[in-house]
Design an enzyme around this catalytic site. Structure first.
Site, PDB file in Angstrom:
ATOM      1  N   LYS A  93       0.922  -1.024   0.056  1.00 37.37           N
ATOM      2  CA  LYS A  93      -0.064   0.014   0.170  1.00 37.37           C
ATOM      3  C   LYS A  93       0.802   1.184  -0.202  1.00 37.37           C
ATOM      4  O   LYS A  93       1.652   1.615   0.823  1.00 37.37           O
ATOM      5  CB  LYS A  93      -0.872   0.060   1.167  1.00 37.37           C
ATOM      6  CG  LYS A  93      -1.904   1.170   1.140  1.00 37.37           C
ATOM      7  CD  LYS A  93      -3.264   0.663   0.294  1.00 37.37           C
ATOM      8  CE  LYS A  93      -4.107   1.927   0.179  1.00 37.37           C
ATOM      9  NZ  LYS A  93      -3.751   2.653  -0.997  1.00 37.37           N
ATOM     10  N   GLN A 114       7.244   3.837   4.116  1.00 38.29           N
ATOM     11  CA  GLN A 114       5.954   3.495   4.127  1.00 38.29           C
ATOM     12  C   GLN A 114       5.618   2.105   4.656  1.00 38.29           C
ATOM     13  O   GLN A 114       4.503   1.940   5.529  1.00 38.29           O
ATOM     14  CB  GLN A 114       5.295   3.177   2.680  1.00 38.29           C
ATOM     15  CG  GLN A 114       3.877   3.281   2.468  1.00 38.29           C
ATOM     16  CD  GLN A 114       3.087   4.686   2.133  1.00 38.29           C
ATOM     17  OE1 GLN A 114       3.817   5.627   1.943  1.00 38.29           O
ATOM     18  NE2 GLN A 114       2.125   4.934   3.215  1.00 38.29           N
ATOM     19  N   LYS A 129       5.230   1.852  -3.028  1.00 39.66           N
ATOM     20  CA  LYS A 129       5.530   3.173  -3.725  1.00 39.66           C
ATOM     21  C   LYS A 129       5.586   3.029  -5.379  1.00 39.66           C
ATOM     22  O   LYS A 129       6.221   1.952  -5.474  1.00 39.66           O
ATOM     23  CB  LYS A 129       6.551   3.979  -3.058  1.00 39.66           C
ATOM     24  CG  LYS A 129       6.179   5.376  -3.023  1.00 39.66           C
ATOM     25  CD  LYS A 129       4.962   5.891  -2.009  1.00 39.66           C
ATOM     26  CE  LYS A 129       4.553   7.414  -2.048  1.00 39.66           C
ATOM     27  NZ  LYS A 129       3.813   7.716  -1.098  1.00 39.66           N
ATOM     28  N   GLY A 168      -2.977   7.937  -4.506  1.00 41.39           N
ATOM     29  CA  GLY A 168      -2.234   9.292  -4.935  1.00 41.39           C
ATOM     30  C   GLY A 168      -0.998   9.684  -4.112  1.00 41.39           C
ATOM     31  O   GLY A 168      -0.842   9.142  -3.118  1.00 41.39           O
ATOM     32  N   ASP A 169      -0.233  10.689  -4.561  1.00 43.38           N
ATOM     33  CA  ASP A 169       0.435  11.379  -4.049  1.00 43.38           C
ATOM     34  C   ASP A 169       0.965  12.710  -4.764  1.00 43.38           C
ATOM     35  O   ASP A 169       0.085  13.146  -5.500  1.00 43.38           O
ATOM     36  CB  ASP A 169       2.045  10.356  -3.961  1.00 43.38           C
ATOM     37  CG  ASP A 169       3.232  10.968  -3.041  1.00 43.38           C
ATOM     38  OD1 ASP A 169       3.067  10.728  -1.831  1.00 43.38           O
ATOM     39  OD2 ASP A 169       4.322  11.495  -3.584  1.00 43.38           O
TER      40      ASP A 169
END
Length: 448
Positions: A93, A114, A129, A168-169
């Site tokens: 994730k 993460q 990621k 999203g990022d």
């Protein structure tokens, strides 16, 4: 302790020799490794099983080309990445970032962070990621759609609701998620749980847009209360003007603080009367404009080019919400000089190692990104749960769970700080609390 020191030293040397050009990844990993020495001393079984040696090596790295056609008919090619780092406690994730700075080092550093961030949430999600060096700025909606469709045509081979669930990022908001999801659905059929951050019309969660910014303030509120202090009447500097900054601004104001800055990649605005939230939302969310336009609309504000952290004013709280390494040692010294008591990070690794040392040397209480900005991924995981149940929870229900998760994250970091006698080093506390859950899961699952 000598065995611990040698183990960490040898691991650092191996990482440096294996990936000598990945400075961002090394910075993130080495900081964590140093902070875990007390845990390794207490648990030699982690050294025997080489848990950290496994954890710093991604389970899978995917790199691919992304061909797309611009509006003039020219063919363009960008580079795409997905790093599936650790699945010990759940499916991978983590967000997708579209920005010219994206490379394998940055995606690996974000993916490694993460792992620990997701562990801290208490939810069953592993670390991953991804992204591309594509720049959405200045592109038409049609160009962004064609790029996203090409990106997902390759990425869809490697993800799934129980395998890897991107979000999203930077550079990937609701528009991009919509195009990505549409292409995935076209190729695989409807699977709402394949992406998070989706629109409310097709499986998204209420409070997801606000989650990282709100979560930052919920974490900060828990931290400050534990110091017998309050957010009320505090003067706050925020960097950035995206989702994280905007909703941190909103929640800080709701808690009685006065936020006096926001910024973008060109410069920042300073408003001594307090930033007007509605104006920032209009400029950034509706008009997709530049933050300098705020000073054109609000007469009490001034616009300056450069970094907001170079500005010399007295304030109490720094909330960096822009990008990695935006604060260096010199700017951290300015933060200390201006009387700041608390730094809590809304962006990923916005303070470099020199800056963090300045905070600690000067007794500034520091809330690291992996703890303070975990609200976004926490609500992403709640979105996954809603998709699995075919339900949609109310904003109030999601927000209540978010508050509970962020308070729990602070309490976990504070408990680790106390257990290992770290002296209010909440960075080390977060690293330790996140690591121990993952390490125990990895140890239980054997050499995989």
């Amino acid at each position: 302790m000598a065995d611990v020191e040698n183990y960490i030293k040898n691991l650092k040397e191996k990482i440096t020799n294996r990936d000598p050009d990945q400075s961002e990844f090394q910075e993130a990993v080495f900081t964590v490794l140093d902070s875990l020495k007390p845990v390794l001393k207490k648990h030699p079984e982690y050294i025997k099983a080489n848990i950290l040696g496994l954890m710093v090596e991604p389970e899978r790295v995917i790199q691919f080309r992304i061909p797309w056609q611009d509006d003039t008919g020219n063919f363009q090619v960008n580079r795409g990445f997905r790093v599936q780092f650790n699945s010990a406690i759940g499916p991978y994730k983590g967000g997708l970032r579209f920005h010219p700075s994206v490379n394998l080092s940055i995606i690996k550093f974000l993916g490694f962070e993460q792992i620990l961030k997701n562990s801290l949430t208490g939810l069953p999600i592993g670390g991953g990621k991804g992204g591309s060096d594509f720049d959405p700025k200045g592109k038409s909606d049609s160009e962004i759609m064609r790029f996203c469709q090409s990106f997902m045509t390759e990425l869809q081979k490697h993800i799934g609701p129980d395998l890897d669930v991107p979000a999203g990022d930077i550079g990937v908001g609701g528009r991009e998620i919509g195009y990505l999801y549409g292409q995935y659905k076209r190729l695989n059929g409807s699977q709402n749980g394949i992406l998070t951050g989706k629109g409310l019309q097709y499986g998204g969660s209420l409070a997801r847009t606000e989650a990282t910014g709100f979560g930052l303030i919920y974490y900060l509120d828990a931290l400050i209360k534990d110091q017998n202090d309050t957010l009320k009447d505090k003067i706050v500097k925020i960097s950035g003007a995206g989702n994280v900054a905007i909703y941190a601004l909103q929640k800080a104001q709701e808690n009685g603080a006065k936020v006096v800055t926001v910024s973008d990649s060109n410069g920042y605005v300073y408003d001594p009367n307090g930033i007007d939230l509605a104006t920032v939302k209009q400029i950034k969310e509706v008009e997709r404009g530049r933050i300098k336009e705020y000073a054109e609309k609000i007469k009490s504000a001034q616009y300056f080019e450069g970094s907001v952290w170079d500005q010399d004013i007295e304030y109490d709280i720094a909330l960096p919400c822009a990008t990695q390494n935006e604060i260096d040692e010199k700017e951290a010294q300015m933060i200390v000089k201006d009387g700041v008591k608390y730094v809590a990070e809304g962006a990923n690794m916005p303070s470099d190692t020199g800056a963090i040392k300045v905070y600690k040397d000067n007794k500034v209480i520091y809330g690291p990104a992996k703890a303070a900005n975990a609200g976004g991924v926490a609500v992403s995981a709640l979105e996954m749960s809603q998709n699995s149940e075919r339900l949609s929870w109310s904003f109030e229900d999601v927000d209540k769970q978010l508050q509970s998760i962020m308070k729990d994250i602070y309490e976990k970091t504070a408990a680790a700080d106390k257990e290992y006698d770290l002296g209010k080093d909440f960075q080390a506390g977060a690293n330790i609390a996140g690591f121990e859950k993952v390490a125990q899961a990895m140890l239980a699952q054997g050499l995989v």
